[in-house]
Design an enzyme around this catalytic site. Structure first.
Site, mmCIF file in Angstrom:
data_model
loop_
_atom_site.group_PDB
_atom_site.id
_atom_site.type_symbol
_atom_site.label_atom_id
_atom_site.label_comp_id
_atom_site.label_asym_id
_atom_site.label_seq_id
_atom_site.Cartn_x
_atom_site.Cartn_y
_atom_site.Cartn_z
ATOM 1 N N GLY A 1 123.644 85.380 -42.745
ATOM 2 C CA GLY A 1 123.780 84.258 -41.811
ATOM 3 C C GLY A 1 125.079 84.226 -41.022
ATOM 4 O O GLY A 1 125.447 83.182 -40.480
ATOM 5 N N ARG B 1 134.091 96.906 -45.065
ATOM 6 C CA ARG B 1 133.927 98.303 -44.683
ATOM 7 C C ARG B 1 135.165 98.763 -43.932
ATOM 8 O O ARG B 1 135.669 98.061 -43.068
ATOM 9 C CB ARG B 1 132.669 98.475 -43.821
ATOM 10 C CG ARG B 1 131.390 98.295 -44.619
ATOM 11 C CD ARG B 1 130.165 98.397 -43.748
ATOM 12 N NE ARG B 1 130.034 99.721 -43.138
ATOM 13 C CZ ARG B 1 128.993 100.077 -42.371
ATOM 14 N NH1 ARG B 1 128.036 99.218 -42.118
ATOM 15 N NH2 ARG B 1 128.938 101.284 -41.855
ATOM 16 N N SER C 1 121.831 89.776 -42.782
ATOM 17 C CA SER C 1 120.843 88.689 -42.932
ATOM 18 C C SER C 1 121.293 87.531 -43.812
ATOM 19 O O SER C 1 120.482 86.679 -44.167
ATOM 20 C CB SER C 1 119.504 89.233 -43.476
ATOM 21 O OG SER C 1 118.989 90.221 -42.617
ATOM 22 N N ARG D 1 146.568 83.679 -44.128
ATOM 23 C CA ARG D 1 147.981 84.030 -43.982
ATOM 24 C C ARG D 1 148.896 82.797 -43.996
ATOM 25 O O ARG D 1 150.017 82.852 -44.472
ATOM 26 C CB ARG D 1 148.176 84.805 -42.675
ATOM 27 C CG ARG D 1 149.491 85.580 -42.626
ATOM 28 C CD ARG D 1 149.735 86.159 -41.246
ATOM 29 N NE ARG D 1 148.705 87.049 -40.786
ATOM 30 C CZ ARG D 1 148.625 88.338 -41.048
ATOM 31 N NH1 ARG D 1 149.521 88.890 -41.839
ATOM 32 N NH2 ARG D 1 147.652 89.077 -40.558
ATOM 33 N N GLU E 1 124.891 93.323 -30.869
ATOM 34 C CA GLU E 1 123.666 93.524 -31.662
ATOM 35 C C GLU E 1 122.458 92.861 -31.019
ATOM 36 O O GLU E 1 121.379 93.448 -30.956
ATOM 37 C CB GLU E 1 123.875 92.974 -33.075
ATOM 38 C CG GLU E 1 122.716 93.253 -34.008
ATOM 39 C CD GLU E 1 122.982 92.783 -35.424
ATOM 40 O OE1 GLU E 1 122.494 93.439 -36.355
ATOM 41 O OE2 GLU E 1 123.670 91.755 -35.596
#
Length: 443
Positions: free
Chosen positions: A193, A358, A191, A397, A218
């Site tokens: 954005g 993650r 949430s 990079r 999603e």
């Protein structure tokens, strides 16, 4: 090295049956295959490709016609496709077929010489072997000279190699735009954005004449398109829920829909596996050649890997690695959205860091750019920096890192750049308000 590589032939043909768009990059010819049935299957694929048909089992079966009995019927084609767990090694298997073909032809030439050896025959053998390797040289890795020549051509015709500008000047100054062959990670907490920002990138690219493929795991296509309409028309996105549109809203939406109908925007909602996503992207580019393509995938943690691993980080690593390889192969930028772990919530300074990704290791390793979105008012609703968003480039990079300050209009899902002066004024207003509150508290 094998004279006949049956397994590699099955892998190549099975990969094409899985992802028909692979055929456009194939360098092989039917005679490269040792297996006669495989030669016929490949000819059928080539016939379909020449007629601009999308290659799959049904199309290949149709082109084979009566020859189906000679190649083992539809069951053989199905088993061939099912035997391929991933198409990522397609080019390697293609090279194995070519290597086997060269060995077979070299053996034929050598046997002819052995049967009637002579000085002239020896020179002929050498010439024929040289011809064989030269004829297939385009399958090999380019030389340094080839690459230098390509760089020179790029400098002479920059318009053909230009990056995709985002319409955010500060961001484009830092990155040169979305570069072809790059995997770009855009990460944030839920949430904040990230989907909205990705849609801003998609809209900006389409308005510049580009083609954008949005793969959403999603949201549904209708929901995403409504958000883009709000972004472009300037109407409050909450009005879609209650259908509380004014006549002016109807006019604005109608005008926006008319404009968007001319865009090269493609939204897909049914892709779940990595294989599905790859096939969709290749198909879109195959059907729209010569377009300036950008791909946006929302989002990483919802993608299902092709093979189950014992650890989730290995699955994520496979996904990011294959998407990076796809970006290089197709010469397009791939923007991959990602969630952040909850670790960020435990710190006083909640600005994201690379370690907050993650299943972080492989994501950071494979990405060319890692950018985070951060909003102070996400954690402090009464913050005076309401709607101020920081786009933090933590990894780049091929260029600098830094922060781009954006204003986020939540109701329309619109991001716009803030000048340094505007940001300082906002921060100054916040500081004056905090001083006033402290004085009132002391009284």
């Amino acid at each position: 090295m094998k004279l006949e590589n049956y397994e590699a032939e099955v892998a190549v043909l099975g990969s094409i049956l899985l992802e028909g768009t692979l055929f456009q990059d194939v360098k092989l010819q039917p005679y490269h295959f040792a297996n006669v049935a495989h030669q016929k299957i490949f000819r059928a694929m080539k016939g379909a490709f020449n007629q601009k048909e999308m290659i799959d089992i049904v199309v290949v079966t149709t082109h084979l016609g009566e020859q189906m009995k000679e190649v083992g019927n539809t069951t053989y084609l199905l088993k061939m496709a099912e035997s391929v767990p991933t198409t990522v090694n397609f080019k390697h298997h293609e090279q194995l077929i070519l290597d086997a073909y060269l060995l077979r032809k070299a053996k034929e030439q050598a046997l002819r010489y052995v049967q009637a050896p002579s000085e002239e025959g020896l020179h002929k053998l050498i010439r024929n072997l040289q011809y064989l390797y030269e004829a297939t040289d385009d399958m090999e890795e380019k030389s340094t000279y080839d690459y230098l020549l390509e760089i020179s051509k790029e400098m002479q015709s920059p318009s053909k190699h230009k990056a995709n500008l985002t319409s955010y000047k500060v961001l484009d100054d830092m990155t040169g735009g979305l570069q072809r062959g790059d995997l770009i990670i855009l990460a944030a907490r839920p949430s904040v954005g990230k989907t909205a920002f990705a849609l801003n990138l998609a809209a900006g690219h389409c308005k510049q004449g580009g083609s954008t493929t949005v793969i959403s795991l999603e949201m549904g296509s209708i929901q995403l398109l409504k958000r883009m309409i709000s972004l472009e028309s300037g109407i409050n996105s909450r009005k879609w829920r209650g259908n509380t549109f004014s006549q002016e809203d109807f006019s604005s939406v109608s005008r926006t829909i008319g404009e968007m109908a001319e865009w090269g925007i493609f939204v897909h909602e049914k892709n779940r596996t990595l294989s599905d996503i790859r096939t969709t992207i290749r198909k879109r580019i195959f059907e729209n050649p010569g377009k300036n393509h950008v791909v946006i995938i929302d989002y990483l943690q919802l993608i299902q890997p092709e093979t189950k691993r014992e650890r989730r980080d290995l699955e994520v690593g496979e996904i990011t690695r294959e998407l990076k390889l796809l970006a290089i192969e197709l010469n397009i930028p791939v923007v991959l959205l990602s969630q952040l772990s909850r670790n960020v919530e435990a710190r006083n300074n909640k600005r994201p860091m690379l370690s907050d990704l993650r299943e972080s290791g492989n994501i950071e390793q494979d990405a060319d750019i890692v950018a985070f979105l951060y909003r102070e008012d996400y954690y402090h609703p009464n913050s005076k920096e309401e709607n101020v968003t920081e786009l933090i480039l933590s990894k780049h990079r091929n260029g600098p890192t830094g922060t781009v300050i954006l204003h986020f209009d939540k109701e329309m899902g619109r991001f716009s750049e803030m000048t340094e002066k505007e940001y300082k004024e906002k921060r100054g207003a916040r500081s004056r308000e905090e001083q006033k509150q402290r004085r009132l508290h002391s009284v």
